[in-house]
Scaffold this motif. Sequence first.
Motif, mmCIF file in Angstrom:
data_model
loop_
_atom_site.group_PDB
_atom_site.id
_atom_site.type_symbol
_atom_site.label_atom_id
_atom_site.label_comp_id
_atom_site.label_asym_id
_atom_site.label_seq_id
_atom_site.Cartn_x
_atom_site.Cartn_y
_atom_site.Cartn_z
ATOM 1 N N MET A 119 0.840 -1.184 0.000
ATOM 2 C CA MET A 119 0.000 0.000 0.000
ATOM 3 C C MET A 119 0.885 1.246 0.000
ATOM 4 N N ILE A 120 0.539 2.184 -0.860
ATOM 5 C CA ILE A 120 1.255 3.448 -0.954
ATOM 6 C C ILE A 120 0.235 4.575 -0.842
ATOM 7 N N ILE A 121 0.569 5.601 -0.058
ATOM 8 C CA ILE A 121 -0.250 6.811 0.037
ATOM 9 C C ILE A 121 0.582 7.939 -0.554
ATOM 10 N N LYS A 122 -0.012 8.675 -1.484
ATOM 11 C CA LYS A 122 0.713 9.792 -2.071
ATOM 12 C C LYS A 122 -0.234 10.905 -2.494
ATOM 13 N N GLU A 123 0.345 12.098 -2.658
ATOM 14 C CA GLU A 123 -0.432 13.231 -3.135
ATOM 15 C C GLU A 123 -0.772 13.008 -4.598
ATOM 16 N N ILE A 124 -1.998 13.384 -4.978
ATOM 17 C CA ILE A 124 -2.481 13.181 -6.340
ATOM 18 C C ILE A 124 -3.102 14.480 -6.853
ATOM 19 N N TYR A 125 -3.383 14.519 -8.131
ATOM 20 C CA TYR A 125 -4.090 15.657 -8.718
ATOM 21 C C TYR A 125 -5.577 15.565 -8.382
ATOM 22 N N VAL A 126 -6.227 16.696 -8.263
ATOM 23 C CA VAL A 126 -7.652 16.697 -7.937
ATOM 24 C C VAL A 126 -8.459 15.891 -8.944
ATOM 25 N N GLU A 127 -8.105 15.983 -10.198
ATOM 26 C CA GLU A 127 -8.850 15.259 -11.236
ATOM 27 C C GLU A 127 -8.837 13.750 -10.995
#
Length: 135
Positions: free
Chosen positions: A1-9
């Motif tokens: 499992m990885i948590i990362k910042e993403i684009y709103v889209e």
Amino acid sequence: MIIKEIYVEDTWEIRHKVMWPEKDLNYVKLKDDHKGKHYGVFEENKMVSVISLFFSEDGAQFRKFATLKEEQGKGYGGQLLKFVMEKTKKDGINHIWCNARYDKIDFYKKFGMVETNESFQKGGIDYIIMRKYLK
């Protein structure tokens, strides 16, 4: 499992599938989406959960927190919520809050959030504001 910042889209599809599948996709887009920080949980390169975080002078609000139905109950949402709470605290924010659907109150209580006396209705669904002080 990885948590990362993403684009709103990248949040819109999961938001739509989980929260408001009967509405048009535009219904899950927020007018201030571009002002937030958005995070996703990835399992085997598949995004399974999303959350959006918005900051103000006195705290942070998370919104549009959604985990794919077939992935619920596996801990992804809980890990994402812990991540956002820890990040918010590290950033010096004193509290975090959300507009919780009534059927999710017990979930948020597991993370130390408490019910306020503020509630409202949107789209035929009842919500209550829940809060957690981080300091």
